[in-house]
Scaffold this motif. Structure first.
Motif, short mmCIF file in Angstrom:
data_model
loop_
_atom_site.label_atom_id
_atom_site.label_comp_id
_atom_site.label_asym_id
_atom_site.label_seq_id
_atom_site.Cartn_x
_atom_site.Cartn_y
_atom_site.Cartn_z
N UNK A 80 21.12 18.73 -0.78
CA UNK A 80 21.85 19.98 -0.55
C UNK A 80 21.01 21.01 0.21
N UNK A 81 19.77 20.66 0.52
CA UNK A 81 18.90 21.59 1.23
C UNK A 81 18.54 21.01 2.59
N UNK A 82 17.71 21.74 3.34
CA UNK A 82 17.27 21.25 4.63
C UNK A 82 16.37 20.05 4.47
N UNK A 83 16.35 19.19 5.50
CA UNK A 83 15.45 18.05 5.46
C UNK A 83 13.99 18.52 5.40
N UNK A 84 13.15 17.67 4.84
CA UNK A 84 11.74 18.01 4.74
C UNK A 84 11.15 18.25 6.12
N UNK A 85 10.40 19.32 6.25
CA UNK A 85 9.86 19.72 7.54
C UNK A 85 8.73 18.81 8.00
N UNK A 86 8.65 18.60 9.33
CA UNK A 86 7.56 17.81 9.90
C UNK A 86 6.93 18.50 11.10
N UNK A 87 7.29 19.76 11.37
CA UNK A 87 6.73 20.51 12.49
C UNK A 87 6.54 21.97 12.08
N UNK A 88 5.68 22.71 12.79
CA UNK A 88 5.51 24.14 12.50
C UNK A 88 6.81 24.92 12.68
N UNK A 89 7.61 24.57 13.68
CA UNK A 89 8.88 25.27 13.89
C UNK A 89 9.81 25.08 12.70
N UNK A 90 9.91 23.85 12.22
CA UNK A 90 10.78 23.60 11.06
C UNK A 90 10.23 24.27 9.81
N UNK A 130 11.36 28.41 5.83
CA UNK A 130 10.99 29.67 5.18
C UNK A 130 12.05 30.74 5.40
N UNK A 131 12.53 30.86 6.64
CA UNK A 131 13.52 31.89 6.96
C UNK A 131 14.83 31.63 6.22
N UNK A 132 15.23 30.36 6.14
CA UNK A 132 16.44 30.00 5.40
C UNK A 132 16.31 30.39 3.93
N UNK A 133 15.18 30.06 3.30
CA UNK A 133 14.97 30.39 1.89
C UNK A 133 14.90 31.90 1.67
N UNK A 134 14.26 32.59 2.59
CA UNK A 134 14.18 34.06 2.51
C UNK A 134 15.57 34.68 2.55
N UNK A 135 16.43 34.23 3.47
CA UNK A 135 17.79 34.77 3.56
C UNK A 135 18.61 34.41 2.32
N UNK A 136 18.39 33.21 1.78
CA UNK A 136 19.12 32.81 0.58
C UNK A 136 18.80 33.72 -0.59
N UNK A 137 17.51 34.02 -0.78
CA UNK A 137 17.11 34.93 -1.86
C UNK A 137 17.67 36.32 -1.62
N UNK A 138 17.57 36.80 -0.38
CA UNK A 138 18.03 38.15 -0.05
C UNK A 138 19.53 38.30 -0.30
N UNK A 139 20.33 37.36 0.18
CA UNK A 139 21.78 37.48 0.02
C UNK A 139 22.18 37.30 -1.44
N UNK A 140 21.40 36.52 -2.19
CA UNK A 140 21.68 36.37 -3.63
C UNK A 140 21.44 37.69 -4.36
#
Length: 279
Positions: free
Chosen positions: A40-50, A55-65
């Motif tokens: 249910x979450x993003x795939x495990x990251x394998x690059x600095x961009x991901x 991080x940005x996705x999780x930050x927004x999820x906490x903020x909107x919650x």
């Protein structure tokens, strides 16, 4: 049927335990480089961009919650404290300077807090660093072709392989790249618009006929990573997967020498073979 407070508490506790178990299960089922059951979450990251996207996705999820819970609390307070039964004589207050300044300033600060990391992420994605390797990716109906202009200018087609796992993601010829190297992707379309996307790398870019688009990634983990065409491109759109194999420098050098011989003599896959592989 009415429930006692004890029954209600036990039921809420059960829901909480189920939620925690689901979260733990999602983490346990996560697989590197490909989708997983119950994920249910993003795939495990394998690059600095991901890493930054996650991080940005999780930050927004906490903020909107937090915002949602705050608004819910305000609504509950209004319903309980300011209903007709509690306030038979309603207040005639029409303005409150402090509240009006707060509900204007706080949303602005929230948007600024979102904009700063958002722009930083966009610049990271779009500002291509000096590349260690360039690969030209051409989207065709319905398969991908990869060219290595820095390594002998050989080119090969990558078609869906029905006998490989994972299903609908395995290919006959993977794109091979070295680990911890900046890979520049130049992509175009040979016929219609396609889209080159690998979720674990945090890349997704359109492959447009007559236009050369660029993106980049730096894989920091060894292994196989899968993606798919993410633009509805025709009847076999669902059958043109992307497979990227990340290897160490020595394995990459060995693969390049073999690929020069293999793909210099092997005929290119035809449109007919592409259609047959997708059946």
């Amino acid at each position: 049927m009415k429930m006692s407070k004890g029954q209600t508490g036990r039921r809420l506790l059960g829901f909480a335990v189920a939620g925690i178990a689901l979260a733990a299960g999602g983490a346990a089922f996560a697989e590197l480089g490909q989708p997983a059951p119950w994920e249910f979450k993003l795939q495990e990251s394998a690059t600095p961009v991901m890493d930054n996207i996650t991080w940005f996705h999780n930050f927004l999820l906490v903020l909107i919650t937090v915002i949602t819970l705050f608004v819910l609390a305000l609504l509950v307070i209004v319903v309980v404290k300011f209903n007709a039964k509690s306030n038979p004589i309603p207040s005639r207050t029409t303005h409150n300077t402090l509240i009006e300044v707060a509900w204007t300033l706080i949303p602005v600060l929230i948007l600024v807090g979102i904009a700063v990391p958002s722009f930083r992420l966009l610049f990271l994605q779009l500002d291509l660093p000096k590349a260690d390797l360039t690969i030209k990716v051409t989207g065709k109906q319905w398969y991908w072709s990869y060219a290595y202009p820095d390594n002998g200018k050989f080119e090969f087609d990558s078609l869906l392989a029905q006998d490989k796992k994972p299903r609908l993601l395995g290919v006959d010829n993977e794109m091979v790249v070295p680990v911890n190297k900046v890979i520049r992707i130049q992509t175009t379309g040979a016929d219609v618009i396609h889209s080159f996307a690998v979720p674990a790398f945090g890349i997704k870019i359109d492959s447009i006929p007559g236009r050369l688009n660029e993106t980049w990634f730096k894989a920091t983990k060894l292994g196989m990573f899968y993606g798919q065409c993410s633009e509805l491109c025709g009847k076999d759109h669902a059958f043109m997967p992307i497979a990227v194999r990340v290897v160490n420098d020595q394995e990459f050098a060995t693969w390049v020498e073999g690929a020069k011989k293999k793909f210099a003599t092997a005929p290119a896959n035809s449109f007919a073979s592409a259609g047959a592989a997708a059946q």
